[in-house]
Design a protein around this motif. Structure first.
Motif, PDB file in Angstrom:
ATOM      1  N   ASN A 160       0.836  -1.191   0.000  1.00  0.00           N
ATOM      2  CA  ASN A 160       0.000   0.000   0.000  1.00  0.00           C
ATOM      3  C   ASN A 160       0.878   1.251   0.000  1.00  0.00           C
ATOM      4  O   ASN A 160       2.017   1.234   0.471  1.00  0.00           O
ATOM      5  CB  ASN A 160      -0.918   0.018   1.228  1.00  0.00           C
ATOM      6  CG  ASN A 160      -2.003  -1.025   1.149  1.00  0.00           C
ATOM      7  OD1 ASN A 160      -2.570  -1.271   0.097  1.00  0.00           O
ATOM      8  ND2 ASN A 160      -2.295  -1.669   2.277  1.00  0.00           N
ATOM      9  N   ASN A 161       0.321   2.330  -0.515  1.00  0.00           N
ATOM     10  CA  ASN A 161       1.071   3.577  -0.634  1.00  0.00           C
ATOM     11  C   ASN A 161       0.049   4.683  -0.871  1.00  0.00           C
ATOM     12  O   ASN A 161      -1.058   4.425  -1.345  1.00  0.00           O
ATOM     13  CB  ASN A 161       2.052   3.465  -1.809  1.00  0.00           C
ATOM     14  CG  ASN A 161       2.742   4.777  -2.136  1.00  0.00           C
ATOM     15  OD1 ASN A 161       3.298   5.430  -1.267  1.00  0.00           O
ATOM     16  ND2 ASN A 161       2.707   5.172  -3.394  1.00  0.00           N
ATOM     17  N   HIS A 162       0.393   5.909  -0.534  1.00  0.00           N
ATOM     18  CA  HIS A 162      -0.483   7.024  -0.903  1.00  0.00           C
ATOM     19  C   HIS A 162       0.361   8.243  -1.239  1.00  0.00           C
ATOM     20  O   HIS A 162       1.533   8.333  -0.864  1.00  0.00           O
ATOM     21  CB  HIS A 162      -1.506   7.338   0.194  1.00  0.00           C
ATOM     22  CG  HIS A 162      -0.914   7.799   1.481  1.00  0.00           C
ATOM     23  ND1 HIS A 162      -0.449   6.921   2.444  1.00  0.00           N
ATOM     24  CD2 HIS A 162      -0.708   9.036   1.992  1.00  0.00           C
ATOM     25  CE1 HIS A 162       0.003   7.584   3.471  1.00  0.00           C
ATOM     26  NE2 HIS A 162      -0.130   8.877   3.238  1.00  0.00           N
ATOM     27  N   ARG A 163      -0.234   9.133  -1.984  1.00  0.00           N
ATOM     28  CA  ARG A 163       0.451  10.334  -2.426  1.00  0.00           C
ATOM     29  C   ARG A 163       0.180  11.488  -1.463  1.00  0.00           C
ATOM     30  O   ARG A 163      -0.895  11.565  -0.861  1.00  0.00           O
ATOM     31  CB  ARG A 163       0.027  10.706  -3.846  1.00  0.00           C
ATOM     32  CG  ARG A 163       0.465   9.677  -4.894  1.00  0.00           C
ATOM     33  CD  ARG A 163       0.240  10.189  -6.320  1.00  0.00           C
ATOM     34  NE  ARG A 163       0.783   9.252  -7.303  1.00  0.00           N
ATOM     35  CZ  ARG A 163       0.058   8.419  -8.026  1.00  0.00           C
ATOM     36  NH1 ARG A 163      -1.270   8.397  -7.864  1.00  0.00           N
ATOM     37  NH2 ARG A 163       0.617   7.608  -8.898  1.00  0.00           N
ATOM     38  N   SER A 238       4.618  10.146  -4.139  1.00  0.00           N
ATOM     39  CA  SER A 238       4.311   8.954  -3.350  1.00  0.00           C
ATOM     40  C   SER A 238       5.039   9.058  -2.019  1.00  0.00           C
ATOM     41  O   SER A 238       6.230   9.386  -1.980  1.00  0.00           O
ATOM     42  CB  SER A 238       4.774   7.694  -4.089  1.00  0.00           C
ATOM     43  OG  SER A 238       3.886   7.353  -5.115  1.00  0.00           O
ATOM     44  N   ASP A 261      -8.121  11.713  -3.807  1.00  0.00           N
ATOM     45  CA  ASP A 261      -7.889  10.267  -3.837  1.00  0.00           C
ATOM     46  C   ASP A 261      -6.383  10.046  -3.863  1.00  0.00           C
ATOM     47  O   ASP A 261      -5.772   9.994  -4.928  1.00  0.00           O
ATOM     48  CB  ASP A 261      -8.547   9.639  -5.063  1.00  0.00           C
ATOM     49  CG  ASP A 261      -8.489   8.115  -5.025  1.00  0.00           C
ATOM     50  OD1 ASP A 261      -7.907   7.573  -4.059  1.00  0.00           O
ATOM     51  OD2 ASP A 261      -8.999   7.466  -5.952  1.00  0.00           O
ATOM     52  N   GLY A 262      -5.806   9.918  -2.691  1.00  0.00           N
ATOM     53  CA  GLY A 262      -4.353   9.787  -2.605  1.00  0.00           C
ATOM     54  C   GLY A 262      -3.847   8.359  -2.641  1.00  0.00           C
ATOM     55  O   GLY A 262      -2.639   8.132  -2.656  1.00  0.00           O
ATOM     56  N   ASP A 263      -4.759   7.378  -2.682  1.00  0.00           N
ATOM     57  CA  ASP A 263      -4.307   5.983  -2.700  1.00  0.00           C
ATOM     58  C   ASP A 263      -3.489   5.707  -3.956  1.00  0.00           C
ATOM     59  O   ASP A 263      -3.918   6.007  -5.075  1.00  0.00           O
ATOM     60  CB  ASP A 263      -5.496   5.024  -2.655  1.00  0.00           C
ATOM     61  CG  ASP A 263      -6.128   4.950  -1.271  1.00  0.00           C
ATOM     62  OD1 ASP A 263      -5.470   5.395  -0.314  1.00  0.00           O
ATOM     63  OD2 ASP A 263      -7.263   4.456  -1.161  1.00  0.00           O
TER      64      ASP A 263
END
Length: 298
Positions: A160-163, A238, A261-263
């Protein structure tokens, strides 16, 4: 009829980009390699390779045949290995495309250990932030970040990661830290070309289209990070790519949660019609191992 050896020689010609190089790689004479290619083309009644004194080029039929045969041979070698009939380690050519920050931040520091573990495996990296068509560009694997839009690919999530939005302290000293959506509109940005239009949450929580006021755009994510660190403007990154910089204060997060939507998970992709082979599986396990600490926090 042609043999497995003839097919292996054809693959070697393609992957070594010539008859002489293929002969050297296989420990054969150039005459034997040329004979095997001619035999294969005669049996198939088609030209597989256009060649002159300086280079070779696959014909349209050769391209199709190469991609199918390379996958089938890889599966055959794996089957031989699994029943104890083939003692060799993981080998062959593996083509991988991924973004620059994944390669520089995670892959490169651990690549020597991977090479030492699989010395007969050749890696061909295509490092780009631009979209690479896995099938058309003959990539075995793609590492992608963000939402997936291509249903023609088999996907496995690596981590998982988000911006987030980030900025350098030097920029804040000069222009101040934006504290609201309204203030954000007056600040300078450094962006990848396709990041100039974003979906953000305004001060009331409404999702709105946002046009970044860019000083310049840049086509490489690593270079964009350096531009942000140098104080050129706000960047969207990211979090995995800049975690160290956030931890040591080289970059500061701007308005956490403002991205609509940062996902942006990191994905392992391969073509739907590709067979599962040992070389793709060991690379998948390698990629997973690079993000093991992040997986434990996800």
């Amino acid at each position: 009829m042609y043999s497995v050896s003839d097919l292996e020689t054809f693959i070697a010609i393609v992957e070594n980009k010539g008859v002489l190089a293929a002969a050297s790689a296989q420990g054969l004479s150039a005459a034997t390699v040329s004979h095997r290619l001619a035999k294969l083309e005669r049996e198939l009644a088609t030209v597989l390779v256009f060649r002159d004194s300086r280079r070779i080029r696959l014909s349209p039929a050769g391209k199709v045949f190469y991609h199918k045969v390379a996958t089938i041979l890889e599966a055959l070698h794996d089957a031989e290995y699994n029943i104890g009939a083939r003692g060799s380690s993981v080998s062959g050519l593996l083509r991988v495309t991924m973004p620059p920050w994944v390669f520089s931040k995670f892959v490169m520091p651990k690549l020597i250990a991977f090479e030492q573990q699989y010395p007969e495996l050749q890696l061909d990296f295509s490092i780009s932030d631009n979209f690479v068509n896995v099938v058309d560009d003959a990539q075995d694997i793609a590492i992608r970040v963000g939402k997936l839009n291509d249903s023609a690919l088999l996907s496995r999530k690596i981590v998982n990661n988000h911006r987030v939005l980030c900025v350098a302290p030097s920029y804040v000293e000069k222009y101040g830290m934006p504290a609201s959506f309204e203030q954000l509109q007056t600040h300078f940005w450094v962006c990848l070309p396709w990041q100039r239009q974003l979906k953000l949450k305004d001060d009331k929580g409404k999702i709105v289209n946002f046009n970044a006021k860019t000083r310049f755009t840049i086509s490489n994510s690593d270079n964009m990070t350096q531009a942000a660190i140098a104080g050129h403007g706000i960047a969207i990154k990211s979090k995995l790519a800049i975690q160290n910089e956030l931890d040591n204060g080289t970059l500061l997060e701007v308005l956490p949660g403002i991205l609509a939507d940062g996902d942006a998970p990191v994905w392992f992709l391969k073509p739907q019609n590709s067979l599962t082979t040992r070389k793709t599986e060991v690379f998948y396990e390698f990629m997973k191992s690079l993000f093991v600490s992040q997986n434990s926090l996800s």
